[in-house]
Design a protein around this motif. Structure first.
Motif, short mmCIF file in Angstrom:
data_model
loop_
_atom_site.label_atom_id
_atom_site.label_comp_id
_atom_site.label_asym_id
_atom_site.label_seq_id
_atom_site.Cartn_x
_atom_site.Cartn_y
_atom_site.Cartn_z
N THR A 69 0.84 -1.19 0.00
CA THR A 69 0.00 0.00 0.00
C THR A 69 0.88 1.24 0.00
OG1 THR A 69 -0.19 -0.04 2.41
CG2 THR A 69 -1.94 -1.14 1.15
N ASN A 70 0.38 2.30 -0.60
CA ASN A 70 1.12 3.56 -0.65
C ASN A 70 0.77 4.45 0.55
OD1 ASN A 70 -1.39 4.73 -1.27
ND2 ASN A 70 -0.97 4.75 -3.48
N HIS A 71 1.20 5.70 0.52
CA HIS A 71 0.98 6.64 1.64
C HIS A 71 -0.50 6.88 1.91
CE1 HIS A 71 0.52 9.32 -1.77
NE2 HIS A 71 -0.12 10.15 -0.97
N ASP A 72 -1.35 6.61 0.92
CA ASP A 72 -2.79 6.79 1.06
C ASP A 72 -3.50 5.48 1.43
OD1 ASP A 72 -5.07 8.46 1.01
OD2 ASP A 72 -5.55 7.83 -1.04
N GLY A 73 -2.72 4.42 1.72
CA GLY A 73 -3.30 3.14 2.08
C GLY A 73 -3.85 2.35 0.91
N ARG A 74 -3.59 2.82 -0.30
CA ARG A 74 -4.09 2.17 -1.51
C ARG A 74 -2.92 1.58 -2.30
NH1 ARG A 74 -9.31 3.69 -2.26
NH2 ARG A 74 -10.00 5.42 -0.97
N THR A 75 -3.24 0.72 -3.24
CA THR A 75 -2.20 0.22 -4.14
C THR A 75 -2.14 1.16 -5.35
OG1 THR A 75 -3.74 -1.28 -5.24
CG2 THR A 75 -2.49 -2.15 -3.36
N ASP A 76 -0.97 1.23 -5.96
CA ASP A 76 -0.81 2.16 -7.08
C ASP A 76 -1.54 1.71 -8.34
OD1 ASP A 76 0.77 3.97 -5.62
OD2 ASP A 76 2.60 2.84 -6.06
N ALA A 77 -1.85 0.43 -8.42
CA ALA A 77 -2.57 -0.12 -9.57
C ALA A 77 -3.50 -1.21 -9.05
CB ALA A 77 -1.57 -0.69 -10.58
N PRO A 78 -4.47 -1.63 -9.87
CA PRO A 78 -5.31 -2.75 -9.44
C PRO A 78 -4.46 -3.97 -9.11
CG PRO A 78 -6.25 -1.70 -11.37
CD PRO A 78 -4.89 -1.09 -11.17
N ILE A 79 -4.93 -4.76 -8.15
CA ILE A 79 -4.22 -5.98 -7.77
C ILE A 79 -4.46 -7.07 -8.81
CG2 ILE A 79 -4.04 -7.77 -6.00
CD1 ILE A 79 -5.01 -5.72 -4.01
N LEU A 80 -5.61 -7.01 -9.44
CA LEU A 80 -5.96 -8.00 -10.47
C LEU A 80 -6.69 -7.28 -11.58
CD1 LEU A 80 -6.09 -11.08 -11.15
CD2 LEU A 80 -8.33 -11.08 -10.06
N ALA A 81 -6.27 -7.51 -12.82
CA ALA A 81 -6.90 -6.89 -13.98
C ALA A 81 -6.44 -7.63 -15.23
CB ALA A 81 -6.55 -5.41 -14.07
N GLY A 82 -6.98 -7.26 -16.34
CA GLY A 82 -6.54 -7.83 -17.62
C GLY A 82 -6.88 -9.29 -17.76
N ASP A 83 -6.00 -10.04 -18.41
CA ASP A 83 -6.24 -11.45 -18.69
C ASP A 83 -6.31 -12.31 -17.43
OD1 ASP A 83 -6.29 -10.90 -21.40
OD2 ASP A 83 -4.17 -11.42 -21.71
N ASP A 84 -5.70 -11.86 -16.32
CA ASP A 84 -5.73 -12.62 -15.07
C ASP A 84 -7.08 -12.53 -14.38
OD1 ASP A 84 -3.11 -13.57 -15.22
OD2 ASP A 84 -2.31 -11.75 -14.30
N TYR A 85 -7.89 -11.55 -14.75
CA TYR A 85 -9.19 -11.34 -14.12
C TYR A 85 -10.20 -12.34 -14.67
CZ TYR A 85 -13.36 -8.97 -12.38
OH TYR A 85 -14.53 -8.67 -11.74
N VAL A 86 -10.48 -13.38 -13.90
CA VAL A 86 -11.45 -14.40 -14.28
C VAL A 86 -12.30 -14.74 -13.08
CG1 VAL A 86 -10.04 -15.40 -16.12
CG2 VAL A 86 -9.85 -16.28 -13.80
#
Length: 117
Positions: free
Chosen positions: A40-57
């Motif tokens: 997580t970054n300084h705002d408690g969020r991740t800089d990008a989605p944890i799962l997206a694209g072809d891995d998202y099933v």
């Protein structure tokens, strides 16, 4: 396309939970497969989605938040082993194009989650 995001809020301090290691696993029966590791970054969020694209099933997933190391860095004394060493959240993705937001509200001795937007 669908995606999975998260954020962490330290409810004991009322601040974002920064620099917390978060792992995402795909769960198939009794087996888990690591898909992604982020912090997580300084705002408690991740800089990008944890799962997206072809891995998202569709399927069952597991987020592991490494929270005891975060609280130790904050100077909070925890018993060994810590009551909440790692927080594990298992959830299912049923839809192919939806945004699943899985936040974690954490304190040294409690946590909660919900499906956010």
């Amino acid at each position: 396309m669908g995606k999975v995001t998260t954020h962490v809020l330290d409810t004991a301090k009322g601040l974002p939970g920064s620099e917390i290691k978060v792992e995402l696993y795909r769960v198939e029966g009794e087996q888990t497969s690591l898909i992604n590791t982020v912090y997580t970054n300084h705002d408690g969020r991740t800089d990008a989605p944890i799962l997206a694209g072809d891995d998202y099933v569709a399927g069952k997933y597991q987020l592991v938040f490494h929270t005891s190391s975060y609280f130790k860095k904050q100077g909070i004394e925890l018993l060994e082993p810590a009551f909440l060493d790692d927080v594990v959240i298992r959830f299912g993705i049923a839809a192919g194009e939806e945004h699943y937001h899985v936040p974690l509200l954490i304190a040294p001795y409690s946590y909660s989650t919900y499906r956010g937007s």
